[in-house]
Each structure stands twice: as C-alpha cells, then as structure tokens.
Write a protein that holds these residues in place. Structure first.
Motif, PDB file in Angstrom:
ATOM      1  N   LEU A  46       0.843  -1.192   0.000  1.00 45.81           N
ATOM      2  CA  LEU A  46       0.000   0.000   0.000  1.00 45.81           C
ATOM      3  C   LEU A  46       0.874   1.236   0.000  1.00 45.81           C
ATOM      4  N   LYS A  47       0.352   2.294  -0.576  1.00 51.76           N
ATOM      5  CA  LYS A  47       1.137   3.509  -0.692  1.00 51.76           C
ATOM      6  C   LYS A  47       0.753   4.506   0.388  1.00 51.76           C
ATOM      7  N   MET A  48       1.768   5.057   1.035  1.00 50.41           N
ATOM      8  CA  MET A  48       1.534   6.164   1.970  1.00 50.41           C
ATOM      9  C   MET A  48       2.605   7.210   1.670  1.00 50.41           C
ATOM     10  N   ASP A 105       3.251  13.267   8.005  1.00 47.43           N
ATOM     11  CA  ASP A 105       2.708  13.978   6.853  1.00 47.43           C
ATOM     12  C   ASP A 105       1.289  13.524   6.550  1.00 47.43           C
ATOM     13  N   PHE A 106       1.079  12.215   6.657  1.00 47.80           N
ATOM     14  CA  PHE A 106      -0.263  11.714   6.393  1.00 47.80           C
ATOM     15  C   PHE A 106      -1.274  12.324   7.349  1.00 47.80           C
ATOM     16  N   ILE A 107      -0.908  12.339   8.638  1.00 48.34           N
ATOM     17  CA  ILE A 107      -1.818  12.886   9.648  1.00 48.34           C
ATOM     18  C   ILE A 107      -2.120  14.356   9.341  1.00 48.34           C
ATOM     19  N   PHE A 145      -5.931   5.101   5.251  1.00 50.37           N
ATOM     20  CA  PHE A 145      -4.527   5.196   5.637  1.00 50.37           C
ATOM     21  C   PHE A 145      -3.588   5.021   4.446  1.00 50.37           C
ATOM     22  N   ASP A 146      -4.138   4.854   3.248  1.00 52.70           N
ATOM     23  CA  ASP A 146      -3.259   4.647   2.118  1.00 52.70           C
ATOM     24  C   ASP A 146      -3.926   5.133   0.837  1.00 52.70           C
ATOM     25  N   GLU A 147      -3.106   5.471  -0.118  1.00 48.76           N
ATOM     26  CA  GLU A 147      -3.620   6.128  -1.319  1.00 48.76           C
ATOM     27  C   GLU A 147      -3.833   5.159  -2.464  1.00 48.76           C
ATOM     28  N   ALA A 148      -3.055   4.070  -2.481  1.00 51.04           N
ATOM     29  CA  ALA A 148      -3.106   3.165  -3.625  1.00 51.04           C
ATOM     30  C   ALA A 148      -2.561   1.820  -3.202  1.00 51.04           C
ATOM     31  N   TYR A 149      -2.820   0.819  -4.032  1.00 48.22           N
ATOM     32  CA  TYR A 149      -2.185  -0.469  -3.763  1.00 48.22           C
ATOM     33  C   TYR A 149      -1.466  -0.936  -5.019  1.00 48.22           C
TER      34      TYR A 149
END
Lengths: 250, 250
Positions: A46-48, A105-107, A145-149
DNA sequence: GCAAAAGTGTTGAGACTACACCCATGT
DNA sequence: ACATGGGTGTAGTCTCAACACTTTTGC
C-alpha cells in the motif's frame, strides 16, 4: 475535517486520541500477502506518501491475535480463508512509526492535528503473518490510511517504509523453507491448474530449476491432486491435464 | 510493606500502579526452559500458590523483545547464551492473569491492595520462547513473584497456571520438529558427552527408538563433533569416547 | 569365558538424479 | 513434417533402515 477510520466507527481524530481504548496499544499486525502471476511471485503493498508499506492493523481488545490477522486480511482482500500463517515478531526497541516523516505527513494532510503523544506514535511490536492468495480472486481495497495499492515483484520492490523490507525478506525466505514441508503452494493458483503451472511456481519460489520429470512424479505421488480432463488451449504443443486438490477423506 | 520487584527498582505497589511506564503493557514473555536429566526431558516451573507457571516477565520499553527474553532467562537461570528461540504467540482475547484466584491471592498475601484496574490485570498477549540448557549449569533463582522452583518431567506435570500447559505442549512438539532440522541438542548436555548419551537424548525427544548404528553414523557424518579420549568408567561394557562440539571454522 | 555396552560393516529397499524417449498439437 | 511443449520410462547413484558382526570392559 472528519474522516471515518476503516476498522471502527471512530473518526480519525477520535482514533488518534483514544483508539487504545478499543485496540491493544504497542502491538500491530502486518501481513505479507503473496500472489503468483506471469511466472513471478508478487506481494501486495500500500502507498503512503512516497513510501510503500504492508497491509496492517491493530488488535481489537475483544479479538484474539489470530482473529485480528484474519479480519485485517478480509478487510484488505475480501478473502475468507486463504493460507494464513504466523511469520515472526519484529520487536526492536526503537520501532516507532512516527520516526520517519511519512506518518506525520499523512496525519497533517488529513487535516488533523499532530501530537507526539498519540498512542500510534509510541513504540510498536509487530506480529507478522504471511498469506498465500490466488491473485485473481483478490480484490484489494484502499482505505483512508493509504492512497493506492500495487502488486510488486519480490525482486523489484519500491521504496519501503520502516522495517517492512525486512519483514518481506523474512516472508520470502519462509516460503522457501515451507514449500518442502507442506504442499501449500496450490493456494497461490486457481482451483484448477496444470502441472507445468505448478512446476513454474515451485521454480519461482525456490529460485532454481527443477527437473520436470521428477517434479511431476513427486506431485502425483503425493496423492493430493486429482486429474481432470485435458485443458483446451491454442498454443503449440500437447495439451496439459488440469488438476485440482482432492477433497479430504473423512 | 515494601517489596522490591526483581526486574526494576520499584517496590511492588509502585510496580502495580505504574509499571507500564517502564514496561510495554498487554505484552508478556514466557519461557519454556528445557533440560535433560536421568534420561528424561524436564522443564523449569515456578510455584505461585497452588499452581505452577512458566518463568516470565515483561518487556522494558528500552529493550527489544529478544533482549527482554534473554534478560529474563539470565535473571532466572544465570545462563548467558544457551539456545534460545522464539516459540509462538499466545493471543486469546480472554487471556487475563487476573481471571483465576492465584494472582489475586499473591497480591493480597504480599500486603498490597488489590485493584482490578492494575495494568497487570488486563489482557496479555504472551510471546513465548524456549531455551535448551545444561541442567547442571543452571541455578534457578526464586524471586518475589514465586515461592519455589522445580524441574518436572514433561509427562508428569503438576497443576499448571492459566494456559501455560498449552505453551509447554507447543514447546515439546516444536523440539521434536526442530531436532532434525538443526542439531541443537548438545545444548542440553554438558560440554563433553558420549554418543550413547546423545542417543538417549534424541530418543527422549522423539519418543521413539532410534537405531544405534545409524544414529552414530549420522552424527559423525555431520562433522560437528570431535572425538576426545575415551571416558573412564566403572560400569560393565566398553568405554565410550567423549565428544565435544567442534570449534567453528572462520 | 561370558555378559553387557560400544563401535563398525553389510545388504537390500527405496528415493533421487539425469536423462532419453514417446505423445499430442499448431504451423 | 517438424517444432514445441507435455507426459512417462529407465539406469545409475545415493541414502537409509534393519540387522549382523566385532571390540572392549567388568565380573
């Protein structure tokens, strides 16, 4: 901004502030989900931000560790009962998701305030599992929690988050060890498959050539598979038989 | 009454009330310490009230999980580097030390007040290890959490606390599986030993008769052992050679 | 000398290796 | 017909189980 967190009814802010009422703190589960496609072993990541990581989650206080692993797998892949097995514990003392910049950064990008003291920023011991799946039956979902897989070759991995590259390495080696003890590889193939396919799979796992003749005899001698009518195909050469797993006797 | 807790400078009351500042909560380590004596496999157990339990402890926040396991082993046996290996995770959702009466009784008998809310009464996921030791070099110590220690035959175990009997069972089986993969059994014997001794040990672990001739050839063929002068003894029959582990080449 | 314990040899069965050979299909 | 890929057969090697044989010691 309110954001629903996939594994509970909390919004993100609430999850960060008191998720440890619902989940065990300092413990996470990470899954190495392995598939087989085009002659190569692949894993689901997964992408974060600019890093890739393993699908994972936390252990609900009302769930056993195994149940939690299975729940996470189901949430991520919609698979009910693939081969899922415990891999190993990753327990370094400085194992903190918050150490790098990706998590923070995600938060912040989620429009929620950042606090070093959030329970998710503490040290985490990771309990890792590996799952063998039929890649065509797997329909990964992307949560908040993730943008892509993506499915990646084991020998062409992207930039990996934290120590998840070590976990991947361990899973890759474990698979090599387990293949000869138990014949678990059919989990990576569709219900019906041919011996040449199984042969290619074993070679991919072991990273070495296996004698065709010997392989076939060994597999048939195991008595695990039953032969079905021949496959119709339109490539040159003889048509291979199809096989499937024999039903277990009572 | 103030009581010093063995793994920290806290007294018991302080440990119960805020031990989770020093240790990770909801996580414990339990050790199956295995020895070999008089032809039987034995394990080290500690007494708490009318039950027996595995030596265990918690993970200091500044220690890795492996370090914590090694520390606990050292504290309990004074052994520095025996064979210590991860066994398994025990993670049932209803796994609470406080469920039975033994733990509560111990606390009350120590003259400290009881509170359901103590961190040590919450659910615990146990990370278990097993250690193979030379029973004659092992000098177990008894701390405040236990009254006595004992070595027990695996097939004559006393009344066991919580799920520690399952952990013991798992360790017993794991040993059987591991013995053929790696030759780790010398850890259970003194530095110098005879082939008949090693033979008896393997039979005890596998719980089956092994052909003497084959066993000896297999061990010698492994190239791991070097032969020393014969043992002098005063029992009937030929004197066996002594062996010890070869020093690893560079 | 004899019994007991330790060490080594022998023989046959079965598994593994490396091929060679045969079969089916598309071009 | 022949190239390609799938399936099977076979001879040599190696490992391993079962048992027989030899050596060393105490009595």
């Amino acid at each position: 901004m309110t954001q629903i967190c996939y594994f509970c009814s909390m919004d993100l802010q609430e999850f960060l502030e008191e998720g440890d009422k619902l989940f065990l703190p300092n413990l996470s589960i990470d899954l190495v989900i392995i598939g087989f496609e085009e002659g190569h072993l692949k894993c689901l990541l997964l992408k974060m931000g600019n890093k890739w990581l393993l699908p994972g989650g936390y252990i609900r206080r009302d769930q056993s560790v195994d149940e939690a692993a299975r729940t996470i797998l189901k949430d991520r892949t919609n698979l009910e009962d693939p081969h899922l097995q415990f891999l190993s514990v990753f327990g370094d003392s400085e194992r903190r998701p918050g150490l790098g910049s990706e998590w923070k950064d995600f938060i912040l990008n989620s429009g929620v305030k950042w606090d070093e003291g959030y329970w998710v920023n503490d040290r985490f011991v990771s309990l890792t599992y590996y799952a063998l799946v039929d890649i065509n039956k797997t329909h990964p979902t992307v949560h908040n929690f993730d943008e892509a897989y993506g499915w990646f070759h084991f020998d062409a991995l992207p930039d990996i988050w934290m120590d998840h590259d070590q976990i991947l390495k361990k899973a890759r080696n474990r698979l090599k060890e387990d293949i000869n003890r138990e014949l678990i590889t059919h989990n990576l193939l569709p219900d019906k498959f041919t011996m040449p396919e199984l042969h290619k799979l074993h070679q991919a796992i072991l990273e070495e050539k296996l004698d065709r003749s010997r392989f076939q005899k060994k597999m048939l001698a195991s008595g695990l598979f039953e032969r079905l009518p021949k496959l119709q195909k339109d490539t040159p050469g003889r048509n291979p038989y199809l096989y499937r797993l024999k039903k277990q006797g009572v």
